[in-house]
Motif scaffolding. Structure first.
Motif, PDB file in Angstrom:
ATOM      1  N   LEU A 308      38.864  36.080  43.703  1.00 49.50           N
ATOM      2  CA  LEU A 308      38.457  36.822  42.511  1.00 49.50           C
ATOM      3  C   LEU A 308      39.641  37.525  41.849  1.00 49.50           C
ATOM      4  N   ILE A 309      40.534  38.067  42.669  1.00 48.70           N
ATOM      5  CA  ILE A 309      41.728  38.736  42.123  1.00 48.70           C
ATOM      6  C   ILE A 309      42.608  37.718  41.388  1.00 48.70           C
ATOM      7  N   ASN A 310      42.755  36.545  41.968  1.00 52.54           N
ATOM      8  CA  ASN A 310      43.537  35.495  41.317  1.00 52.54           C
ATOM      9  C   ASN A 310      42.911  35.103  39.982  1.00 52.54           C
ATOM     10  N   THR A 311      41.578  34.984  39.963  1.00 45.51           N
ATOM     11  CA  THR A 311      40.875  34.600  38.735  1.00 45.51           C
ATOM     12  C   THR A 311      41.047  35.640  37.640  1.00 45.51           C
ATOM     13  N   THR A 312      40.848  36.911  37.982  1.00 50.04           N
ATOM     14  CA  THR A 312      40.954  37.970  36.970  1.00 50.04           C
ATOM     15  C   THR A 312      42.386  38.148  36.476  1.00 50.04           C
ATOM     16  N   CYS A 313      43.357  38.031  37.377  1.00 48.99           N
ATOM     17  CA  CYS A 313      44.760  38.168  36.971  1.00 48.99           C
ATOM     18  C   CYS A 313      45.200  37.006  36.093  1.00 48.99           C
ATOM     19  N   LYS A 314      44.694  35.806  36.402  1.00 48.68           N
ATOM     20  CA  LYS A 314      45.043  34.636  35.598  1.00 48.68           C
ATOM     21  C   LYS A 314      44.576  34.810  34.152  1.00 48.68           C
ATOM     22  N   LEU A 315      43.458  35.527  33.997  1.00 53.61           N
ATOM     23  CA  LEU A 315      42.942  35.819  32.665  1.00 53.61           C
ATOM     24  C   LEU A 315      43.607  37.042  32.045  1.00 53.61           C
ATOM     25  N   ARG A 316      44.603  37.584  32.769  1.00 49.69           N
ATOM     26  CA  ARG A 316      45.322  38.797  32.340  1.00 49.69           C
ATOM     27  C   ARG A 316      44.365  39.993  32.161  1.00 49.69           C
ATOM     28  N   ASN A 317      43.295  39.984  32.941  1.00 51.89           N
ATOM     29  CA  ASN A 317      42.314  41.070  32.893  1.00 51.89           C
ATOM     30  C   ASN A 317      42.536  41.961  34.113  1.00 51.89           C
ATOM     31  N   TYR A 318      43.525  42.823  34.026  1.00 51.98           N
ATOM     32  CA  TYR A 318      43.917  43.633  35.178  1.00 51.98           C
ATOM     33  C   TYR A 318      42.904  44.734  35.485  1.00 51.98           C
ATOM     34  N   LYS A 319      42.092  45.132  34.514  1.00 52.72           N
ATOM     35  CA  LYS A 319      41.042  46.108  34.775  1.00 52.72           C
ATOM     36  C   LYS A 319      39.989  45.519  35.715  1.00 52.72           C
ATOM     37  N   ASP A 320      39.646  44.250  35.463  1.00 50.36           N
ATOM     38  CA  ASP A 320      38.700  43.577  36.346  1.00 50.36           C
ATOM     39  C   ASP A 320      39.295  43.377  37.739  1.00 50.36           C
ATOM     40  N   ALA A 321      40.611  43.116  37.781  1.00 54.88           N
ATOM     41  CA  ALA A 321      41.294  42.972  39.078  1.00 54.88           C
ATOM     42  C   ALA A 321      41.202  44.271  39.869  1.00 54.88           C
ATOM     43  N   ALA A 322      41.371  45.408  39.174  1.00 55.61           N
ATOM     44  CA  ALA A 322      41.255  46.720  39.828  1.00 55.61           C
ATOM     45  C   ALA A 322      39.836  46.948  40.339  1.00 55.61           C
ATOM     46  N   LEU A 323      38.833  46.481  39.571  1.00 57.82           N
ATOM     47  CA  LEU A 323      37.439  46.597  39.983  1.00 57.82           C
ATOM     48  C   LEU A 323      37.177  45.805  41.260  1.00 57.82           C
ATOM     49  N   VAL A 324      37.740  44.621  41.327  1.00 62.39           N
ATOM     50  CA  VAL A 324      37.581  43.779  42.521  1.00 62.39           C
ATOM     51  C   VAL A 324      38.219  44.443  43.733  1.00 62.39           C
ATOM     52  N   ILE A 325      39.416  44.998  43.541  1.00 60.97           N
ATOM     53  CA  ILE A 325      40.101  45.682  44.655  1.00 60.97           C
ATOM     54  C   ILE A 325      39.286  46.885  45.126  1.00 60.97           C
ATOM     55  N   SER A 326      38.706  47.602  44.172  1.00 67.56           N
ATOM     56  CA  SER A 326      37.874  48.756  44.516  1.00 67.56           C
ATOM     57  C   SER A 326      36.674  48.328  45.356  1.00 67.56           C
ATOM     58  N   ASP A 327      36.032  47.220  44.972  1.00 69.19           N
ATOM     59  CA  ASP A 327      34.885  46.712  45.728  1.00 69.19           C
ATOM     60  C   ASP A 327      35.319  46.249  47.107  1.00 69.19           C
ATOM     61  N   LEU A 328      36.487  45.641  47.166  1.00 68.73           N
ATOM     62  CA  LEU A 328      37.048  45.188  48.444  1.00 68.73           C
ATOM     63  C   LEU A 328      37.205  46.364  49.418  1.00 68.73           C
ATOM     64  N   LEU A 329      37.777  47.436  48.911  1.00 72.35           N
ATOM     65  CA  LEU A 329      38.003  48.612  49.752  1.00 72.35           C
ATOM     66  C   LEU A 329      36.688  49.273  50.161  1.00 72.35           C
ATOM     67  N   SER A 330      35.691  49.229  49.256  1.00 72.84           N
ATOM     68  CA  SER A 330      34.396  49.856  49.558  1.00 72.84           C
ATOM     69  C   SER A 330      33.666  49.152  50.690  1.00 72.84           C
ATOM     70  N   ARG A 331      33.997  47.916  50.948  1.00 70.16           N
ATOM     71  CA  ARG A 331      33.364  47.157  52.035  1.00 70.16           C
ATOM     72  C   ARG A 331      34.163  47.261  53.336  1.00 70.16           C
ATOM     73  N   GLY A 332      35.180  48.114  53.328  1.00 68.34           N
ATOM     74  CA  GLY A 332      35.950  48.327  54.546  1.00 68.34           C
ATOM     75  C   GLY A 332      36.991  47.265  54.821  1.00 68.34           C
ATOM     76  N   LEU A 333      37.276  46.439  53.805  1.00 69.73           N
ATOM     77  CA  LEU A 333      38.305  45.409  53.964  1.00 69.73           C
ATOM     78  C   LEU A 333      39.649  45.942  53.508  1.00 69.73           C
ATOM     79  N   GLU A 334      40.719  45.286  53.946  1.00 70.18           N
ATOM     80  CA  GLU A 334      42.077  45.705  53.592  1.00 70.18           C
ATOM     81  C   GLU A 334      42.801  44.560  52.897  1.00 70.18           C
ATOM     82  N   PRO A 335      43.482  44.847  51.781  1.00 71.28           N
ATOM     83  CA  PRO A 335      44.272  43.784  51.133  1.00 71.28           C
ATOM     84  C   PRO A 335      45.312  43.227  52.099  1.00 71.28           C
TER      85      PRO A 335
END
Length: 582
Positions: A308-335
């Protein structure tokens, strides 16, 4: 036991197949307790043969016999018993049928003859003989003939060789005969065969390619019944097809239904689904779908979020990328390293250096510090934007941190140095590579050779060529063409010709552009004879001269004082439409 037959209107069909053919002037009925009736009828030419399917139905006092093809039926009355060898009854039975047949035969003869011509001799063969023919058809690649034979075998209730069915199905798919392939597979399944998952997936892929999504889904639904359940590739193919046809919402519902029917929650499948959904509807709705899939048993992992991060970044939508990272962290996962390198790749590519510094800072505080991949991304982007000093600083930093640069790192740096005309610095680093255990490759020498030629330093370029040969690295077409171009620019035509000949001896293909440069250099230095020699060499190597070569020759001939000869050459070439008339 004998029977009286009366013609009746067609009734509904029962599942019982029989046939008749011509051999006498009578209709023979053979009855057994197993309810099998066989017929022999002759009122047609001896060379014709008519197949007909019959259906048997029970009534109170007899049997109802129906001919599907002729849309007629006969009632066999078991109360009217007579001697079973009574020919009068047989003639009485055949007479009404023959009378009706006379009114229908003209319209049916052509279609029946075509069917029997298609069947050919195969209809008379037993199962074993037809299977031998089927295997031979497969061996010789006669797919259409093989599929036609399978039709004959199916009508004769013969079981085909299943391995041949698989080969025929795959072969028909490869030549885009999807309908025939589907029919062959259906015959195999109905005969008791179980196709393998590869064949099913090939057929589903073919149906999806044709846009026959409904048929693909029906085939998927029937796979489990045939003994071969769908796998991850099956589901992925259909979901991607739905996405291609702008049915991504339908794809989500399809996947939910499959999960509820017991399909395993394949990580790759739902990751692909979420990625496609994100491309169509954005990250916010994709996160909502992700929550729904968790309820169905699909739990996202770091692979899902990286996609998902790759998809959003490819579209140059870094706000959506930040949203994905936030959801990732909320599930207890680590980048992980892939997460950070993906962010670095897109941020560096768009020149967002402030954000790049933030990512590097975070990486240095986690268990995923920058790797050689991270540094290569940084150095390449800095060189691309002309920040050579910063690129060198990062090179020093990675070495000091114990992260050894590889040849990709150095090739990137060599390219940047040569573009800036810093070929001496590039040569110094090249000669130091052996000492640090990093061996240069062909592209390394080509990069620096190109830089030296561009700068006009042919002596060093020639010396580097010798070094490369000495290291056991053979030059390629690019190496030779670069050096030939350099020699021609310096009017060192003899060395250019020698390099051209060496190129021919090493079986490297010479481009038209390379010949053009040499011939133009020859003509420019008034060496017309040598230019014609090169033209002969070019033609012998089956390389067609273009307009620029002939134009250069004409100018060279004229410059050598042979004005009339140059005009004559132009006239001939114009007549042959090689050059335009002036």
């Amino acid at each position: 036991m004998g029977y009286t037959i009366f013609l009746q209107q067609p009734t509904s069909n029962a599942h019982c197949l029989h046939g008749f053919h011509s051999c006498s002037d009578h209709l023979y009925l053979n009855y057994s307790s197993s309810c099998h009736l066989s017929f022999r009828l002759s009122s047609f030419p001896s060379k014709s043969c008519l197949r007909c399917d019959y259906v048997i139905g029970f009534q109170k006092n007899g049997f109802l016999l129906q001919c599907r093809q002729q849309h007629t039926s006969a009632y066999i009355d078991t109360d009217d018993v007579a001697n079973e060898n009574d020919c009068n009854l047989e003639r009485a039975a055949i007479r009404p049928y023959q009378k009706l047949k006379e009114t229908q035969i003209d319209s049916q003869r052509h279609s029946n003859s075509s069917l029997l011509c298609m069947d050919g001799p195969f209809v008379k063969n037993n199962e074993e003989s037809n299977n031998k023919i089927l295997c031979n058809f497969c061996k010789n690649g006669k797919l259409i003939e093989a599929s036609n034979l399978l039709d004959v075998m199916a009508r004769s209730s013969q079981i085909p060789d299943f391995s041949s069915c698989i080969s025929i199905t795959r072969g028909l798919i490869k030549i885009d005969q999807i309908e025939k392939a589907s029919k062959v597979l259906w015959i195999m399944v109905m005969s008791g065969g179980v196709p393998d998952i590869i064949t099913y997936n090939m057929l589903i892929g073919g149906l999806c390619k044709k846009g026959q999504l409904k048929s693909a889904i029906e085939l998927l639904d029937n796979m489990g019944l045939s003994g071969c359940p769908p796998d991850m590739i099956t589901y992925n193919t259909i979901i991607r097809c739905m996405s291609d046809h702008r049915q991504i919402d339908h794809a989500v519902e399809f996947w939910k239904d499959q999960l509820r029917n017991g399909c395993p929650p394949y990580v790759i499948t739902y990751t692909m689904l979420i990625e496609l959904f994100c491309k169509n509807h954005g990250a916010t709705r994709a996160m909502e779908v992700l929550d729904d899939l968790v309820i169905e048993g699909c739990y996202p992992d770091i692979v899902t979020y990286n996609s998902l991060i790759n998809t959003t970044c490819k579209l140059r939508n870094y706000k959506d990328a930040a949203l994905v990272i936030s959801d990732l962290l909320s599930r207890g996962l680590e980048p992980d390293a892939i997460t950070y390198n993906t962010l670095l790749f897109y941020l560096c590519g768009s020149g967002n250096w402030v954000e790049v510094d933030e990512i590097l800072s975070i990486m240095n505080r986690t268990s995923y510090p920058p790797t050689i991949i991270s540094y290569n991304i940084l150095i390449k982007s800095l060189c691309k934007y002309g920040h050579l000093d910063q690129a060198v600083d990062f090179l020093d930093q990675m070495i000091s941190l114990g992260c050894s640069p590889d040849i990709v790192t150095y090739n990137t740096l060599f390219g940047a140095l040569c573009r800036e005309g810093m070929t001496d610095e590039a040569l110094d680093i090249l000669h130091a590579l052996v000492d640090i255990g990093c061996s240069p490759v062909l592209i390394t020498y080509n990069i620096i050779t190109h830089g030296l030629v561009k700068k006009g330093d042919m002596e060093k370029a020639k010396g580097l060529f010798g070094e490369m040969i000495g290291c056991g690295i053979g030059p390629d077409e690019i190496t030779y063409s670069t050096l030939i171009t350099g020699f021609c620019r310096k009017d060192r035509v003899e060395e250019a010709i020698e390099m051209l000949r060496e190129m021919g001896r090493s079986s490297h293909k010479t481009r038209v552009g390379t010949y053009t440069i040499v011939i133009q250099a020859m003509c420019r230095t008034k060496k017309v004879d040598a230019a014609i020699e090169i033209l002969d060499m070019m033609i012998l190597s089956r390389c067609k001269p273009d307009k620029s070569i002939y134009t250069a020759l004409i100018r060279g001939v004229a410059a050598a004082g042979m004005i009339d000869e140059a005009a004559e050459i132009r006239k001939i070439l114009s007549k042959q439409k090689v050059l335009r008339e002036e």
